[in-house]
Design an enzyme around this catalytic site. Sequence first.
Site, PDB file in Angstrom:
ATOM      1  N   GLU A  99     108.629  34.373  52.600  1.00 33.86           N
ATOM      2  CA  GLU A  99     109.617  33.714  51.749  1.00 33.86           C
ATOM      3  C   GLU A  99     110.925  33.461  52.510  1.00 33.86           C
ATOM      4  OE1 GLU A  99     110.912  35.726  47.966  1.00 33.86           O
ATOM      5  OE2 GLU A  99     109.461  34.355  47.109  1.00 33.86           O
ATOM      6  N   HIS A 122      85.159  44.854  61.052  1.00 33.38           N
ATOM      7  CA  HIS A 122      83.785  44.478  60.735  1.00 33.38           C
ATOM      8  C   HIS A 122      83.738  43.275  59.806  1.00 33.38           C
ATOM      9  CE1 HIS A 122      81.722  48.004  62.572  1.00 33.38           C
ATOM     10  NE2 HIS A 122      82.983  48.383  62.614  1.00 33.38           N
ATOM     11  N   LYS A 157     106.664  26.190  38.950  1.00 41.42           N
ATOM     12  CA  LYS A 157     107.186  26.541  37.627  1.00 41.42           C
ATOM     13  C   LYS A 157     107.562  25.290  36.840  1.00 41.42           C
ATOM     14  CE  LYS A 157     109.498  30.761  39.176  1.00 41.42           C
ATOM     15  NZ  LYS A 157     110.787  31.472  39.183  1.00 41.42           N
TER      16      LYS A 157
END
Lengths: 434, 434
Positions: A285, A306, A420
């Site tokens: 951010e 793995h 948003k």
Amino acid sequence: MIDIKLDYMPIANHEWIGMEPLLKVVHNSLHKGDCLGSDFLGWLDYPENYSKEEFGRVKAEAKRLRGMCDALIVVGIGGSYLGTRAVYEAMMPYYHESLSKAERGGPALYFIGNDLSTGHIIALMERLENVETALVIVSKSGKTLEPATAFRLLRKWLEEKYGDDAKDRIVAVTDGEKGVLKNLADKKGYRTFVVPDDIGGRYSVFTPVGMLPLAVAGIDVDGLMAGAAYMRNKLMDENVSNNICYRYAVTRMILLRKGKLIELLVNYEPKLIYITEWWKQLFGESEGKDQKGIFPAGATFTTDLHSMGQWIQDGSRNIFETVLRIRHEKEDIMVPEDEIDGDGLDFIDGKPLSLINDYALLGTSEAHGTGGVPQILVELDRMDEKNLGGLLYFFMKACAISGLLNGVNPFDQPGVEAYKTNLYRLLQSDEGGK
Amino acid sequence: MIDIKLDYMPIANHEWIGMEPLLKVVHNSLHKGDCLGSDFLGWLDYPENYSKEEFGRVKAEAKRLRGMCDALIVVGIGGSYLGTRAVYEAMMPYYHESLSKAERGGPALYFIGNDLSTGHIIALMERLENVETALVIVSKSGKTLEPATAFRLLRKWLEEKYGDDAKDRIVAVTDGEKGVLKNLADKKGYRTFVVPDDIGGRYSVFTPVGMLPLAVAGIDVDGLMAGAAYMRNKLMDENVSNNICYRYAVTRMILLRKGKLIELLVNYEPKLIYITEWWKQLFGESEGKDQKGIFPAGATFTTDLHSMGQWIQDGSRNIFETVLRIRHEKEDIMVPEDEIDGDGLDFIDGKPLSLINDYALLGTSEAHGTGGVPQILVELDRMDEKNLGGLLYFFMKACAISGLLNGVNPFDQPGVEAYKTNLYRLLQSDEGGK
């Protein structure tokens, strides 16, 4: 003891020297408070300048909640919970969710309001149906959709469960003066604590945002703050070449310029994965803007050796690793002999498991080095509150310096609004949908 | 119903047409079995050709274990557990670790032997001290350090707990003929199931590797296999332009050539994160070789929109997203009104939470598209065994096709040995260390 060191440092000395003058400029501008985003520098001296009176109230309130509940719901998203969760998971034993309050040393924390999952919140209410519960909501404005939605549901649930007493089981960590959550808390009579105006979410773990729920859980918040204060002092060093957060910031910036576009934060203890998640927000951010920035990713070893191990060893050569090493484990266990030597691994007979894990770190670093993966080693003496407080502060300051070196504002996040805006528009018009 | 679709597809039609002849070559070579790595194609027709007799024995053994234990420890690393865990976590409710056996519908699974953490295995033994326990170890050779170490510790622990009866509580899924685990199992009298020779770990979830522990947990393994068989038939289509796994493989390869170096698998349901981990191994280990390959990473939304969201919206433009959408939720909850309209979000009053989550997906896709992030949408009708079996098979075949298009062997993993070689050398000489 607290001891945090850097090692490996895969750049040449002359590369470092070339950056020193720039680092001095950034150092001065950060400490004088005239850098980009200088309205949000409250975190920088917080471990020294924090209000002792308020911290006392946080601990007193935590004591009250500890006595009252077996479960504390923490409602918050992003920087309002990731630091809390990082510390909580790191300090708790594995499988802590099955322990009793006494075994755990305090109420269990449940983190919610950080997604829009239906199953998640329904299951939480079922889980806590017969459990003494309190709730801390962390939201600067109170208007963020995810925590606001969860808080509506849980407030109603607590009011049904406890009637008028619910108000004594709800604490808001929010703006000190204004905002809808502050208003609601005042109307309802909730206790409140303040999110400082000059500290962004991802830099807020040492404020009441993190300290209140952590103190409820029984985490040593004095130790956390002491570790942060220790590291703050250590990183004030104007002689930038002694300063490990400057070493880290410069090294990763030089690696980026050499085409290392992805940074993997590597741990060797799976429960540290929330430190990685906190770190991903901090760096992602702060630096991921204006179409720039290193992509922050995580790995847990040896688990991911793995799965992602093949890629790291021999995939695209655009990654580097920052490896967390913890020198001393809290406890140990010896590997018993295999009575019929069935597995052909007689060289682990009687060895402590923590030693094998540490050899795995050394062997992996060597292998990845050979494979062309530059590495930075961050060593902690042990995983306790002091070292952890120091580590979090170290990353915070390194991130600020790194962002400023890259010419971006490490304290804003303009891109978070885009989804948003669309979401609110869709909800308001109720177009689209399933 | 099972229904898996692809949408968005951010490439032009002529880009697709340019790849069709190459896809046909790869399709034929995969189905004729003369492609790179053709010794490991057992997974391709497995959902049709699997041994019904063996599958019956798997289910019978699962029934025996279900009656015997409240907890099943699954010892395995990488492909020996990630598929199992992906399905288990996706099908279980949140907070399932707190449920009783009856509420959960079967024993709880505990995954261990996938790291070298001291605290992890000590806490597991404490957690299960008074719990009826059985154990499945999954290891082709039996010589992999992590599961072998955990198995030594847990075998001893089970033998102390159950004496001679321990052998009836341990099942090995391993090589059919040779290998140290097979030898040990024969000597001790453990029941065994076979890891097929022609199926690599990351392609093995439909074999006894995944099916035995999943059946113990009460997962509908017939549904999983039926979903895989459905998808196998669907993806046999020689007309490559109708074939969604070819669409996916080609799109990601074209995006890579345009500089999209990182693929984010995005979900909107946090418990699906182990599907992401399984997928990361599948694609990372298959394609990350010879200094090539897309870096596979994951994100959980809306959670990570408040941590990695800034980076995704406006950081370096070298990523694309593959978004998992689940059309129908199992359950729903309505968001209650805020009695004093405190949060200013009156437009969510009375809306189902699952709808808000789905609007978040639409709004985010729009925002990220505007921000320059190409997206591929993978839609499932619902999260049940059939759709999930289909989804896993879809990714497996897409991965094979994608690797072959990129000219790599999607079935080997030579780079995984490098760290082991160093680790074994360090342990044998006991040089270095803490």
